[in-house]
Design an enzyme around this catalytic site. Sequence first.
Site, PDB file in Angstrom:
ATOM      1  CG  HIS A 100    -104.542  -6.605 -66.542  1.00  0.00           C
ATOM      2  ND1 HIS A 100    -103.325  -6.842 -67.138  1.00  0.00           N
ATOM      3  CD2 HIS A 100    -104.289  -6.420 -65.215  1.00  0.00           C
ATOM      4  CE1 HIS A 100    -102.374  -6.774 -66.217  1.00  0.00           C
ATOM      5  NE2 HIS A 100    -102.934  -6.532 -65.042  1.00  0.00           N
ATOM      6  CB  SER A 101    -104.866 -10.150 -64.298  1.00  0.00           C
ATOM      7  OG  SER A 101    -104.394 -11.040 -63.313  1.00  0.00           O
ATOM      8  CG  MET A 102    -110.512 -12.935 -63.111  1.00  0.00           C
ATOM      9  SD  MET A 102    -111.524 -12.461 -61.672  1.00  0.00           S
ATOM     10  CE  MET A 102    -111.997 -10.774 -62.135  1.00  0.00           C
ATOM     11  CB  ALA A 104    -106.445 -12.214 -69.882  1.00  0.00           C
ATOM     12  CB  SER A 128    -103.271  -7.375 -70.599  1.00  0.00           C
ATOM     13  OG  SER A 128    -102.402  -6.692 -69.714  1.00  0.00           O
TER      14      SER A 128
END
Length: 267
Positions: A100-102, A104, A128
Amino acid sequence: MEHVGPVGRRAPGTDWCVRWAAASDAPVRLFCLPHTGGGAALYRDWAERLAPSVDVVSIRLPGRESRFRQAPYRRLDELVEALVPAVEPLLDRPHAWFGHSMGALIGYELCRKLREVGLREPERLLVSGRRAPHLPSRQPRFHDAPDGDLVAHLKELNGTPAEVLESAAALSALLPMVRADFAVSETYRWRADRPLDCPVLVLGGRDDALADPGELAGWREHSTADCAVLMFDGGHFYLHEEAQEQVLAALTAELPTLGAALTGRQQ
């Protein structure tokens, strides 16, 4: 080569991989990477919910939880270089990466690195809350921002408990690690290469100001296979809020053998 140790504990010599549930014999392994400021504990509930059909391995980065005394990485290439040998013993079966975020971004570059060094590649990449890696950021830089601006941004994201952001002692421990995590993302520069061969599933929150639907759809350029985009109610941290059940359902439907295994358990 060393393997992950007992449930919730690390094996001697490796700090990176954590299991929260006994599922080491599962046919599929799911590696989960944290967002900025996050730790391995983010995926404890996922591991317990998906076991024993899925072996969830949470990645614990330096600078947090039991590794809080270790210096966090500030450059993505250095982080990935260190992570590859830590997970190599666990690439012995079909696996997928979720971030998720970083996380990803780390997952994407990790998959490219596995291909580069000739290790087993994943069956899926699941990303994500992160724009496609070739797209420029629309956000100001925060890794070198004043403390007040950084804390204000964390409040806007709504992913850090209010009691932490209001505690001087907690912030003194948190901010150096958060700054390093922001640096990982903000200093990243995409390098052109052929797309991944595995399918990519992209997830996002409809109210996420950091990754709009068009930026999420940009991931289609990074896979020669299928790339689907699924949107959920919520902001940047939708997956740890009201949409968690829907997210887990989407993941189990995407990963090989998972949907059938979970359906059988629920009957």
